[in-house]
Design a protein around this motif. Structure first.
Motif, PDB file in Angstrom:
ATOM      1  N   SER A 156       0.828  -1.207   0.000  1.00  0.00           N
ATOM      2  CA  SER A 156       0.000   0.000   0.000  1.00  0.00           C
ATOM      3  C   SER A 156       0.862   1.256   0.000  1.00  0.00           C
ATOM      4  CB  SER A 156      -0.910  -0.001   1.226  1.00  0.00           C
ATOM      5  OG  SER A 156      -1.576   1.235   1.353  1.00  0.00           O
ATOM      6  N   LEU A 157       1.854   1.297   0.881  1.00  0.00           N
ATOM      7  CA  LEU A 157       2.711   2.472   0.985  1.00  0.00           C
ATOM      8  C   LEU A 157       3.554   2.651  -0.279  1.00  0.00           C
ATOM      9  CD1 LEU A 157       3.507   4.736   2.937  1.00  0.00           C
ATOM     10  CD2 LEU A 157       5.297   3.252   3.834  1.00  0.00           C
ATOM     11  N   GLY A 158       4.162   1.560  -0.755  1.00  0.00           N
ATOM     12  CA  GLY A 158       5.011   1.651  -1.940  1.00  0.00           C
ATOM     13  C   GLY A 158       4.228   2.003  -3.193  1.00  0.00           C
ATOM     14  N   SER A 159       3.053   1.384  -3.361  1.00  0.00           N
ATOM     15  CA  SER A 159       2.250   1.671  -4.553  1.00  0.00           C
ATOM     16  C   SER A 159       1.692   3.084  -4.508  1.00  0.00           C
ATOM     17  CB  SER A 159       1.107   0.668  -4.690  1.00  0.00           C
ATOM     18  OG  SER A 159       0.232   0.734  -3.590  1.00  0.00           O
ATOM     19  N   THR A 160       1.376   3.557  -3.298  1.00  0.00           N
ATOM     20  CA  THR A 160       0.914   4.943  -3.167  1.00  0.00           C
ATOM     21  C   THR A 160       2.011   5.913  -3.584  1.00  0.00           C
ATOM     22  OG1 THR A 160      -0.620   4.389  -1.384  1.00  0.00           O
ATOM     23  CG2 THR A 160       0.053   6.693  -1.575  1.00  0.00           C
ATOM     24  N   MET A 161       3.239   5.624  -3.166  1.00  0.00           N
ATOM     25  CA  MET A 161       4.334   6.522  -3.495  1.00  0.00           C
ATOM     26  C   MET A 161       4.673   6.522  -4.993  1.00  0.00           C
ATOM     27  SD  MET A 161       4.970   8.128  -0.806  1.00  0.00           S
ATOM     28  CE  MET A 161       3.194   7.965  -0.549  1.00  0.00           C
ATOM     29  N   ILE A 162       4.620   5.341  -5.609  1.00  0.00           N
ATOM     30  CA  ILE A 162       4.900   5.312  -7.048  1.00  0.00           C
ATOM     31  C   ILE A 162       3.745   5.963  -7.807  1.00  0.00           C
ATOM     32  CG2 ILE A 162       3.881   3.093  -7.759  1.00  0.00           C
ATOM     33  CD1 ILE A 162       7.374   4.340  -8.772  1.00  0.00           C
ATOM     34  N   SER A 163       2.522   5.792  -7.277  1.00  0.00           N
ATOM     35  CA  SER A 163       1.372   6.449  -7.890  1.00  0.00           C
ATOM     36  C   SER A 163       1.467   7.960  -7.751  1.00  0.00           C
ATOM     37  CB  SER A 163       0.070   5.944  -7.257  1.00  0.00           C
ATOM     38  OG  SER A 163      -0.130   4.581  -7.519  1.00  0.00           O
ATOM     39  N   VAL A 164       1.911   8.416  -6.586  1.00  0.00           N
ATOM     40  CA  VAL A 164       2.124   9.852  -6.387  1.00  0.00           C
ATOM     41  C   VAL A 164       3.096  10.385  -7.430  1.00  0.00           C
ATOM     42  CG1 VAL A 164       3.197  11.553  -4.868  1.00  0.00           C
ATOM     43  CG2 VAL A 164       1.599   9.896  -3.921  1.00  0.00           C
ATOM     44  N   THR A 165       4.200   9.673  -7.608  1.00  0.00           N
ATOM     45  CA  THR A 165       5.227  10.125  -8.539  1.00  0.00           C
ATOM     46  C   THR A 165       4.707  10.144  -9.967  1.00  0.00           C
ATOM     47  OG1 THR A 165       6.892   9.118  -7.096  1.00  0.00           O
ATOM     48  CG2 THR A 165       7.592   9.744  -9.295  1.00  0.00           C
ATOM     49  N   PHE A 166       4.059   9.062 -10.382  1.00  0.00           N
ATOM     50  CA  PHE A 166       3.550   8.995 -11.749  1.00  0.00           C
ATOM     51  C   PHE A 166       2.364   9.929 -11.950  1.00  0.00           C
ATOM     52  CE2 PHE A 166       5.213   4.410 -12.714  1.00  0.00           C
ATOM     53  CZ  PHE A 166       6.507   4.918 -12.766  1.00  0.00           C
ATOM     54  N   TRP A 167       1.468  10.004 -10.949  1.00  0.00           N
ATOM     55  CA  TRP A 167       0.306  10.883 -11.083  1.00  0.00           C
ATOM     56  C   TRP A 167       0.715  12.343 -11.138  1.00  0.00           C
ATOM     57  CZ3 TRP A 167      -3.764   8.533  -7.173  1.00  0.00           C
ATOM     58  CH2 TRP A 167      -4.242   7.328  -7.706  1.00  0.00           C
ATOM     59  N   LEU A 168       1.801  12.705 -10.486  1.00  0.00           N
ATOM     60  CA  LEU A 168       2.293  14.077 -10.599  1.00  0.00           C
ATOM     61  C   LEU A 168       2.676  14.394 -12.042  1.00  0.00           C
ATOM     62  CD1 LEU A 168       4.501  14.498  -7.398  1.00  0.00           C
ATOM     63  CD2 LEU A 168       2.317  15.611  -7.908  1.00  0.00           C
ATOM     64  N   LEU A 169       3.037  13.357 -12.772  1.00  0.00           N
ATOM     65  CA  LEU A 169       3.378  13.525 -14.186  1.00  0.00           C
ATOM     66  C   LEU A 169       2.197  13.191 -15.098  1.00  0.00           C
ATOM     67  CD1 LEU A 169       6.917  11.876 -14.003  1.00  0.00           C
ATOM     68  CD2 LEU A 169       6.341  14.308 -13.849  1.00  0.00           C
ATOM     69  N   GLY A 170       1.041  12.949 -14.484  1.00  0.00           N
ATOM     70  CA  GLY A 170      -0.159  12.624 -15.247  1.00  0.00           C
ATOM     71  C   GLY A 170      -0.685  13.788 -16.059  1.00  0.00           C
ATOM     72  N   PHE A 171      -0.099  14.977 -15.881  1.00  0.00           N
ATOM     73  CA  PHE A 171      -0.482  16.110 -16.726  1.00  0.00           C
ATOM     74  C   PHE A 171      -0.236  15.793 -18.195  1.00  0.00           C
ATOM     75  CE2 PHE A 171       3.889  17.058 -15.196  1.00  0.00           C
ATOM     76  CZ  PHE A 171       4.572  17.064 -16.409  1.00  0.00           C
ATOM     77  N   LEU A 172       0.673  14.847 -18.469  1.00  0.00           N
ATOM     78  CA  LEU A 172       0.942  14.474 -19.856  1.00  0.00           C
ATOM     79  C   LEU A 172      -0.313  13.948 -20.541  1.00  0.00           C
ATOM     80  CD1 LEU A 172       4.364  12.696 -19.271  1.00  0.00           C
ATOM     81  CD2 LEU A 172       4.021  14.807 -20.571  1.00  0.00           C
ATOM     82  N   ARG A 190       2.426  22.843 -16.736  1.00  0.00           N
ATOM     83  CA  ARG A 190       2.871  23.398 -15.451  1.00  0.00           C
ATOM     84  C   ARG A 190       1.702  23.547 -14.488  1.00  0.00           C
ATOM     85  NH1 ARG A 190       3.603  29.526 -15.710  1.00  0.00           N
ATOM     86  NH2 ARG A 190       1.332  29.239 -15.576  1.00  0.00           N
ATOM     87  N   ASP A 191       0.586  24.112 -14.978  1.00  0.00           N
ATOM     88  CA  ASP A 191      -0.571  24.333 -14.120  1.00  0.00           C
ATOM     89  C   ASP A 191      -1.197  23.015 -13.664  1.00  0.00           C
ATOM     90  OD1 ASP A 191      -0.349  27.094 -14.216  1.00  0.00           O
ATOM     91  OD2 ASP A 191      -1.631  27.284 -15.976  1.00  0.00           O
ATOM     92  N   ILE A 192      -1.290  22.050 -14.582  1.00  0.00           N
ATOM     93  CA  ILE A 192      -1.875  20.755 -14.214  1.00  0.00           C
ATOM     94  C   ILE A 192      -0.936  19.996 -13.281  1.00  0.00           C
ATOM     95  CG2 ILE A 192      -2.771  18.559 -15.069  1.00  0.00           C
ATOM     96  CD1 ILE A 192      -3.624  19.935 -17.600  1.00  0.00           C
ATOM     97  N   PHE A 193       0.374  20.168 -13.467  1.00  0.00           N
ATOM     98  CA  PHE A 193       1.333  19.552 -12.553  1.00  0.00           C
ATOM     99  C   PHE A 193       1.141  20.070 -11.133  1.00  0.00           C
ATOM    100  CE2 PHE A 193       5.355  20.187 -10.263  1.00  0.00           C
ATOM    101  CZ  PHE A 193       5.718  18.863 -10.035  1.00  0.00           C
ATOM    102  N   LEU A 194       1.012  21.387 -10.987  1.00  0.00           N
ATOM    103  CA  LEU A 194       0.797  21.969  -9.661  1.00  0.00           C
ATOM    104  C   LEU A 194      -0.523  21.496  -9.081  1.00  0.00           C
ATOM    105  CD1 LEU A 194       2.089  25.602 -10.290  1.00  0.00           C
ATOM    106  CD2 LEU A 194       3.189  23.809  -8.929  1.00  0.00           C
ATOM    107  N   ARG A 195      -1.541  21.413  -9.911  1.00  0.00           N
ATOM    108  CA  ARG A 195      -2.834  20.879  -9.474  1.00  0.00           C
ATOM    109  C   ARG A 195      -2.678  19.451  -8.961  1.00  0.00           C
ATOM    110  NH1 ARG A 195      -5.634  16.230 -11.548  1.00  0.00           N
ATOM    111  NH2 ARG A 195      -7.857  16.471 -11.100  1.00  0.00           N
ATOM    112  N   SER A 196      -1.923  18.629  -9.705  1.00  0.00           N
ATOM    113  CA  SER A 196      -1.693  17.247  -9.289  1.00  0.00           C
ATOM    114  C   SER A 196      -0.861  17.187  -8.013  1.00  0.00           C
ATOM    115  CB  SER A 196      -0.989  16.469 -10.410  1.00  0.00           C
ATOM    116  OG  SER A 196      -1.781  16.434 -11.579  1.00  0.00           O
TER     117      SER A 196
END
Length: 461
Positions: free
Chosen positions: A68-84, A259-265
């Motif tokens: 749970s913790l590891g998948s949340t962290m990788i999801s955080v990292t990838f979702w922050l780049l989900g602006f793509l 940039r704006d969607i990244f900050l939103r994420s």
């Protein structure tokens, strides 16, 4: 006189809504886009449920907590780049509505170039990022150990994961929901099968779950690239030399939107990550119970994202074609079907919530703890649906600045609610999460209403 005028406008709005809902063509358009994305998106939390179920039936709760913790962290990292994905969908849909084939091709090229660049940077820094992230966790040593192990393996899926954001967004923006559906389904079916092979068959435990996910990312990328290539050859066929020479054309708008969607994420993930980290400080049973319930929250969010994706594509197309009536019809039709889905989900959680928890974990103590917080889950569908739909509207309109500001206000509200209710501990976390969803919807609705009345919503941000 003003009251009479307002009453007439209200009657007109209601009449327009009923007219739209009686139009079978609108429902057909909505469902043709939304159903494939709902079906594919539901497989994503189902994958999370399988991950939790496979690990949850091992002997110790810390395996489940670690995943749970590891998948949340990788999801955080990838979702922050989900602006793509988001920016690609909005810009592609608008180009599709405007019938601008050159810009369609350019959006795809710019998105993939940015995805590759970001993946390279992440791979270089991922060990340092992992160490930094887990240094903030209050989880037990065992949970942190397995969480970091999961994160370090999943990092190698970054090139495919980020490229997939672009491919999914571009295909959806061209009003093609079937190809993205198969991309997601193939990835998650592959992942689920490999989960059982690696964890149950080979007994690789947390490592097996992580390796399965990495392989699935590359399988999905291969299929998505094939779909995009077919569309490219059939619809576009631009001059490669001209395209490459114009690769930076309009890049400033693309970068600004990202940039704006990244900050939103970033604001979104700050709230979600706080829930995981703070929940971990309340003990292994709490973090495991929250993991089970958050799996169901993911069912809600990914199911609703299917309609949000349809909203992005239809709104972007309407704005690209400068068609306000089509824009209104799209919003009404998708909202209607979303409401039906969320009502159904609410009833499922009310009547079958305890049984669903038992399917995920056989650890009696985790079942008991999860049942205590189940009422918060029951309220989630109808409260959260509005923020998902409004996100889709604003992504399709490429209004990143407004999304950023709305999410910032909702995040502030989230932490204020938690601070006020902190003595309630884990209940405070769930209250804050529900408030966060409500605030996201309310702030975006206010912006939409204001711009709609001023006839400025169709203008590009």
């Amino acid at each position: 006189m003003q009251l009479h005028s307002s009453s007439e406008r209200g009657v007109t709005v209601i009449s327009n809504i009923f007219t739209t809902l009686s139009n079978k063509q609108i429902h057909k358009q909505v469902l043709l886009l939304a159903i494939p994305m709902v079906l594919s998106n539901i497989t994503v939390p189902l994958l999370g449920l399988v991950d939790s179920a496979v690990i949850g039936h091992l002997k110790h709760a810390w395996y489940l907590g670690g995943v749970s913790l590891g998948s949340t962290m990788i999801s955080v990292t990838f979702w922050l780049l989900g602006f793509l994905r988001m920016s690609t969908t909005g810009l592609t849909a608008q180009s599709w509505g405007a019938q601008d084939k050159h810009q369609l091709a350019l959006t795809l090229l710019q998105g993939l170039l940015m995805a590759v660049g970001l993946a390279v940077v992440f791979l270089i820094l991922h060990a340092w990022i992992s160490e930094l992230i887990f240094s903030f966790s209050s989880a037990s040593a065992q949970v942190k150990q397995y969480g970091a192990q999961y994160f370090s393996i999943r990092a190698w899926g970054a090139p495919a994961a980020l490229a997939n954001f672009v491919l999914l967004g571009w295909l959806l923006g061209t009003q093609d929901s079937k190809s993205p559906m198969w991309m997601v389904i193939i990835a998650n079916v592959t992942n689920i099968l490999l989960d059982f092979l690696f964890v149950v068959g080979f007994e690789w435990k947390v490592q097996g779950v992580a390796i399965a996910s990495v392989i699935a990312e590359y399988v999905s990328f291969s299929f998505g690239l094939l779909c995009v290539t077919n569309t490219w050859r059939r619809q576009l066929m631009p001059s490669p030399r001209l395209l490459i020479s114009n690769a930076m054309t309009g890049i400033s708008r693309f970068v600004k939107l990202n940039r704006d969607i990244f900050l939103r994420s970033l604001f979104l993930q700050a709230a979600l990550s706080f829930m995981v980290f703070k929940g971990a400080s309340y003990g292994d049973d709490i973090v495991a119970a929250n993991a089970v319930l958050m799996s169901f929250v993911m069912i809600i969010s990914y199911g609703m994202d299917g309609f949000a994706y349809a909203m992005e594509a239809m709104v972007g197309k309407a704005i690209g074609g400068k068609n306000k009536d089509q824009l209104a019809d799209s919003m009404i039709g998708i909202t209607f079907w979303s409401l039906l889905i969320c009502l159904a989900l609410t009833l499922v959680f009310v009547f079958f919530g305890s049984e669903l928890i038992s399917l995920i974990t056989s650890i009696v103590r985790v079942q008991q703890v999860a049942a205590v917080y189940l009422p918060w889950l029951m309220a989630m569908p109808l409260v959260s649906m509005w923020c998902f739909l409004l996100d889709g509207i604003f992504i399709g309109a490429t209004k990143g600045k407004q999304m950023r500001n709305s999410m910032f206000l909702a995040m502030c509200g989230y932490f204020i609610v938690y601070w006020l209710a902190a003595p309630l501990q884990n209940h405070a976390l769930w209250l804050a999460l529900l408030s966060f969803m409500a605030l996201r919807g309310l702030t975006l609705a206010k912006i939409l209403f204001t711009q709609w009345r001023a006839n400025t919503f169709l203008a590009h941000a």
